[in-house]
Structures are given as structure tokens and as C-alpha cells.
Design an enzyme around this catalytic site. Structure first.
Site, short mmCIF file in Angstrom:
data_model
loop_
_atom_site.label_atom_id
_atom_site.label_comp_id
_atom_site.label_asym_id
_atom_site.label_seq_id
_atom_site.Cartn_x
_atom_site.Cartn_y
_atom_site.Cartn_z
N HIS A 43 0.93 -1.21 -0.01
CA HIS A 43 0.11 0.00 0.05
C HIS A 43 0.90 1.21 -0.12
O HIS A 43 2.02 1.25 -0.03
CB HIS A 43 -0.98 -0.12 1.21
CG HIS A 43 -0.48 -0.09 2.71
ND1 HIS A 43 0.37 -0.77 2.93
CD2 HIS A 43 -0.41 0.94 3.60
CE1 HIS A 43 0.84 -0.73 4.16
NE2 HIS A 43 0.37 0.46 4.60
N HIS B 50 1.30 3.92 1.97
CA HIS B 50 1.55 4.68 3.04
C HIS B 50 3.15 5.03 3.18
O HIS B 50 3.95 3.95 2.59
CB HIS B 50 1.51 4.01 4.36
CG HIS B 50 -0.23 4.18 4.86
ND1 HIS B 50 -0.94 3.40 5.65
CD2 HIS B 50 -1.01 5.32 4.51
CE1 HIS B 50 -2.19 3.94 5.84
NE2 HIS B 50 -2.09 5.09 5.23
N ASP C 137 5.49 4.73 5.08
CA ASP C 137 6.45 3.81 5.72
C ASP C 137 6.63 2.40 4.88
O ASP C 137 7.52 1.70 5.32
CB ASP C 137 5.90 3.47 7.07
CG ASP C 137 4.77 2.98 7.22
OD1 ASP C 137 3.85 3.33 6.62
OD2 ASP C 137 4.55 1.96 7.89
N HIS D 245 -7.56 -1.27 5.42
CA HIS D 245 -6.59 -0.55 5.97
C HIS D 245 -7.16 1.15 5.83
O HIS D 245 -6.04 1.80 5.95
CB HIS D 245 -4.93 -0.81 5.45
CG HIS D 245 -3.92 -0.13 6.18
ND1 HIS D 245 -3.74 -0.30 7.69
CD2 HIS D 245 -3.10 0.63 5.79
CE1 HIS D 245 -2.79 0.43 8.02
NE2 HIS D 245 -2.28 0.71 6.96
ZN LIG Z 1 2.83 0.64 7.81
ZN LIG Z 2 -0.05 1.44 6.41
#
Ligand SMILES: [Zn+2]
Ligand SMILES: [Zn+2]
Length: 308
Positions: free
Chosen positions: A63, A65, A67, A140
């Protein structure tokens, strides 16, 4: 086949754990390495290992995001400087193509190897004669996927004693007999491959999930995976917190591993609120539900054995 964890923390890097990335090394199987997620600092983590960026063949992003993707443009770019010439394909959710193209374009980065980006949806992602990769949809708060890598069954070993019993002496003919279903010998006899090879070697199944709320319905696609890599951002008592932040607890992950009858569970994406002894507690908590659990740490390596 081996998993190599490069970053096992959640959200922001800490001294103990970098942000998400792990590698599936298949040097024996196909001479290449697949990367799953590429958080910031992934290429620095790689410097501390014997992983060669040149060998990277595929990168799967769960995904978008930060990080999980802030290390991607850097890794792609360095691979070019380090002499990587073979093509790389990056798979991930919608938006990934823009992210990569714009990052490379604005920074004036020119790659010396072909780069392909494939935006995925739930279902089939990739297949060749060795592997199938499927994506499963997670929960998520934005598109997040898990990737299920299934190795295809391999032909059994040729049995030389069976061939000798048939009066076929060793030689290049053995290779030919293994490569086709039937072979006509010089004396006119036909050798059927199925009569002279051992049982097929079962392929392995590895599931690597992105960030997600607990999803018991994954039991079916994950069924009998040899290894499940699942996030364990929170301890069991923090289920409410996990739900609110679209994450899972270690006990939820362990219950899923149990339900899906997987071989081993590896937990990653561990919140920095857990340190030292608390990590041991997370592991014990998960093991009380699913004994074959390991909490991963940065640079943890795990060989994926063939189940009998
Ligand atoms: Zn994460
Ligand atoms: Zn995430």
C-alpha cells in the site's frame, strides 16, 4: 527460498527497527530477489546485508503509506548506479505509477534498465512456469494488499536405478528422458517419463500481507500456506486501538494463522511502544494461540522449507 527482513517497525523508523521492507530471496530457484515494500532507508539496510540490488527482479508494494514506499525511488535509482541492467517490475495499488514516474522525473533520474509498473487489483498478479502471485484485498483505510506467492509443483528426480533396470546406461539421454513425456530409444523402445521419475516436489506457499485490520475471512486464501507474514502492530489487549487505526494485534494474527492452518507465522510491523521484554511478551501471547510464531526483527532471516 528465504525471507530476509529489512525493516520490521511500524509508522516511523526507530533505532531498533526500520520501516517496512522484506526480501524473498530465490537465488537457488531463479537467481533473483523479490522485494516486498520499500520504506525509507531500505537501501541503507541492504548495505548491511549480502543482498545485491542487481538481483532484484520484482518489487511488490502492499500500500502507498510512506513507511512502505518512501525508499522506493532511492532504491530504483541506486540500482542503476550499481550496474543493474536487467528489467524490474514493480507491482502495487493504483497511484503507484504516478508516484514512481513523478519522483524519477522531477529528480532527473534516468534508469539504465527497463522499469515496468503494474497497478494491481484483487486476484491474479503474475504467473510464469515456476510461480503464481495473487493479491488479496486487505482493510486498511486505503487500498492495501497481501501477496500470496505459490511455487508450482516440480517434477520429481530421475531414478537412475529404474533406468539401469530398463537397460538404459547413463548419458545425455537421461536429460532428454526427463525433459519430455516419452522418449524413443535407438532400439525402438519407448521410455515413459512417469515410470522413471520419483514423486513430484510440492511447491511452497508464502503469504506476505500489508497493513490490515484483522480479517478472519482471509482464512480461505491463506489456507495451508507454509509461511504467513502478518502485521502485529499491537498487543492483544489493544484490539480496540488496532481496529481504530486499521491495524491488527498479534493475537488476531495468531488466530488467523491457526484457522488457516499455516505452517509458520512471522509477525512484523511492530509498534515502537513495545521494546525489550515487551517484544518477548508479544511473542508469548501469539504463541499461546499459534505456537509456531516468531516476532521478526531487522535482519532476521528465515529459510522456507518444503513441507513433506
Ligand atoms: Zn505501515
Ligand atoms: Zn499503512
Amino acid at each position: 527460498m528465504e525471507l530476509f527482513f529489512l525493516g520490521t517497525g511500524s509508522g516511523v523508523p526507530s533505532k531498533e527497527r526500520n520501516v517496512s521492507s522484506l526480501v524473498l530471496r530465490m537465488l537457488e530457484e531463479r537467481g533473483t530477489t523479490w522485494v516486498f515494500d520499500c520504506g525509507e532507508g531500505t537501501q541503507q539496510q541492504i548495505l548491511n546485508t549480502n543482498i545485491r540490488p542487481r538481483r532484484i527482479e520484482k518489487i511488490f508494494i502492499t500500500h502507498l503509506h510512506g513507511d512502505h514506499i518512501y525508499g522506493l525511488p532511492g532504491l530504483l535509482s541506486s540500482r542503476s548506479f550499481q550496474g543493474g541492467e536487467t528489467p524490474v517490475t514493480v507491482y502495487g495499488p493504483r497511484g503507484l505509477k504516478d508516484y514512481i514516474e513523478i519522483s524519477l522525473q522531477l529528480s532527473g533520474t534516468h534508469l539504465r534498465y527497463p522499469l515496468y509498473v503494474e497497478e494491481v487489483e484483487e486476484g491474479f498478479v503474475f504467473e510464469d512456469d515456476q510461480f503464481i502471485v495473487e493479491a488479496v484485498k486487505l482493510e486498511h483505510g486505503l487500498d492495501s494488499y497481501g501477496y500470496i506467492v505459490t511455487e508450482k509443483e516440480k517434477l520429481g528426480e530421475l531414478q537412475p536405478d529404474k533406468l539401469r533396470a530398463l537397460g538404459v546406461p547413463p548419458g545425455p539421454i537421461y536429460q532428454q528422458i526427463k525433459s519430455v513425456e516419452q522418449t524413443r530409444l535407438q532400439d525402438g523402445r519407448i521410455i515413459h517419463r512417469k515410470d522413471v521419475i520419483g514423486p513430484p516436489k510440492k511447491g511452497r506457499k508464502v503469504a506476505i500481507l500489508g497493513d490490515t485490520r484483522s480479517l478472519p475471512e482471509l482464512k480461505e486464501p491463506l489456507y495451508k500456506a507454509d509461511v504467513l507474514v502478518h502485521e502485529g502492530t499491537f498487543a492483544g489487549e489493544d484490539a480496540e486501538l488496532a481496529y481504530d487505526y486499521y491495524h491488527s494485534t498479534v493475537t488476531e494474527a495468531a488466530s488467523l494463522a491457526n484457522e488457516a492452518e499455516v505452517g509458520e507465522l512471522i509477525l512484523n510491523h511492530i509498534s515502537s511502544r513495545y521494546q525489550g521484554k515487551a517484544i518477548q511478551q508479544l511473542e508469548e501471547e501469539a504463541r499461546s494461540i499459534f505456537p509456531n510464531t516468531t516476532v521478526a526483527y531487522d535482519f532476521y532471516q528465515h529459510a522456507i522449507k518444503r513441507s513433506e
